[in-house]
Design a protein around this motif. Sequence first.
Motif: not given
Length: 258
Positions: A215, A222, A248-249, A251-255, A257
Amino acid sequence: MVDKTGVAGAADTDAAAGADADAKSDAKAGAKAGAKSDAKAGAKAGAATPRERYRAQVRAEIKEHAWKQIAEAGASALSLNAIAKQMGVSGPALYRYFAGRDELITELIRDAYRSLADAVHAAAVTGADPAGLAHVLRDWALADPHRYFLIYGTPVPGYHAPDEITGISSEIMADLLTACAALEPDAPTTPFAAHLAGHRDWAGDHPAPPAALHRAITFWTRLHGVLSLELAGHFTGMAFDPALLYEAEIDDLRAPRG
């Protein structure tokens, strides 16, 4: 952590001495950081002699001119001779304060990394998650893009930062690893995370599990990708807000897995 820093160490070339108003504005943050660093080293109350205080002041002025040169023409154009001309002294006089251009570049890089590491750590100790640290990174980069590109831009052949500089950069990753480990300690292991379990020298002795390593690297690559494109002007004319893309990046990265 792999250090991307690189600046040519060839002999000085006389560069154009003047820096316009925009260059002065862009270089202000980096110059201020360097001035504070030298002032702190050479002007502790009751500790520094007049000679030491004067030396610290001159070094700070040299670094201020160096940041202006970098803002105007890039680090590869940095010239001690040009700085001497701007300060109204001979070239050899500056070599009493910096042995050469490589030493000056190292000082600028050290100041930049120290500034970012301190900003990230200040947020980390308050409990900032990876998103919070990502915002610190963007704010720091936007404050002085030339300072950002000096340490994270395209390497210029010939310069190799000393180990102590890599050590400062590793402090930043350590804080990110800690935040990622706390974000989702039981995350499922990905194939790349499994690979990192045996290839983790870049993380030093940090105890982060493989999922946190994955992560952290994903955050790092990114977000730097988005920042580098934004600061280099590649989003100009595309009619969208880079800040929203960055968000947005995040938010996507901390979603979660898996």
